[in-house]
Enzyme design. Sequence first.
Site, PDB file in Angstrom:
ATOM      1  N   HIS A  59      -3.618  -1.040  41.386  1.00 37.45           N
ATOM      2  CA  HIS A  59      -2.858  -2.221  40.988  1.00 37.45           C
ATOM      3  C   HIS A  59      -2.728  -3.196  42.155  1.00 37.45           C
ATOM      4  CE1 HIS A  59       0.159   0.569  42.592  1.00 37.45           C
ATOM      5  NE2 HIS A  59       0.892  -0.478  42.889  1.00 37.45           N
TER       6      HIS A  59
ATOM      7  N   HIS B 243      -0.109  -5.973  44.123  1.00 40.42           N
ATOM      8  CA  HIS B 243       1.229  -6.522  44.350  1.00 40.42           C
ATOM      9  C   HIS B 243       1.053  -7.853  45.066  1.00 40.42           C
ATOM     10  CE1 HIS B 243       4.121  -3.263  43.509  1.00 40.42           C
ATOM     11  NE2 HIS B 243       3.098  -2.463  43.781  1.00 40.42           N
TER      12      HIS B 243
ATOM     13  N   TYR C 150       8.754  -3.872  50.811  1.00 38.80           N
ATOM     14  CA  TYR C 150       8.335  -2.992  49.724  1.00 38.80           C
ATOM     15  C   TYR C 150       6.829  -3.091  49.503  1.00 38.80           C
ATOM     16  CZ  TYR C 150       7.578  -1.437  44.933  1.00 38.80           C
ATOM     17  OH  TYR C 150       7.082  -0.827  43.811  1.00 38.80           O
TER      18      TYR C 150
ATOM     19  N   GLN D  81       3.904  -0.175  50.104  1.00 34.23           N
ATOM     20  CA  GLN D  81       3.473   0.330  48.811  1.00 34.23           C
ATOM     21  C   GLN D  81       2.318   1.315  48.930  1.00 34.23           C
ATOM     22  OE1 GLN D  81       5.116  -0.256  45.983  1.00 34.23           O
ATOM     23  NE2 GLN D  81       3.776   1.196  44.989  1.00 34.23           N
TER      24      GLN D  81
END
Length: 156
Positions: free
Chosen positions: A60, A62, A124, A128
Amino acid sequence: MDNNNLSHTKWNCKYHIVFAPKFRRKIIYGQLKQDIANILSTLCKRKSVHIIEAEMCSDHVHMLVEIPPSISVSSFVGYLKGKSTLMIFERHANLKYKFGNRHFWCRGYYVDTVGKNAKKIEEYIQNQLKEDYEYDQITLKEYIDPFTGEPVKKNK
């Protein structure tokens, strides 16, 4: 505060966006990671969207982005996913046959307004990959069969 200016507007619109490739295909996505990052960066520059922080995880993406108020978040994400799909299939023509109907990204995405906690979200996103790696280490795979007590064969 770091406000931006348009002709009659001061704005500070930051969003945390997360989206994933179709079926979370990790193998193909891992091989194309750098190329996809360059494509997404190019598309953001075309729309005058500033990338504050971004991370390409194994399955994924971010992004912490600053989107001008003249562009809606949904239209930007649609543009980003649509154009990047076309560019990926143009550069890597062999993928057209592996992904049905030229779909590279999942239909949905996650978006959140950042507000005052931009630093926390940056941290964050930076952490990740480490968190995903630690999560992957916790598996349910058993190396010894609980019924027979023998080592589990890898081809199962």
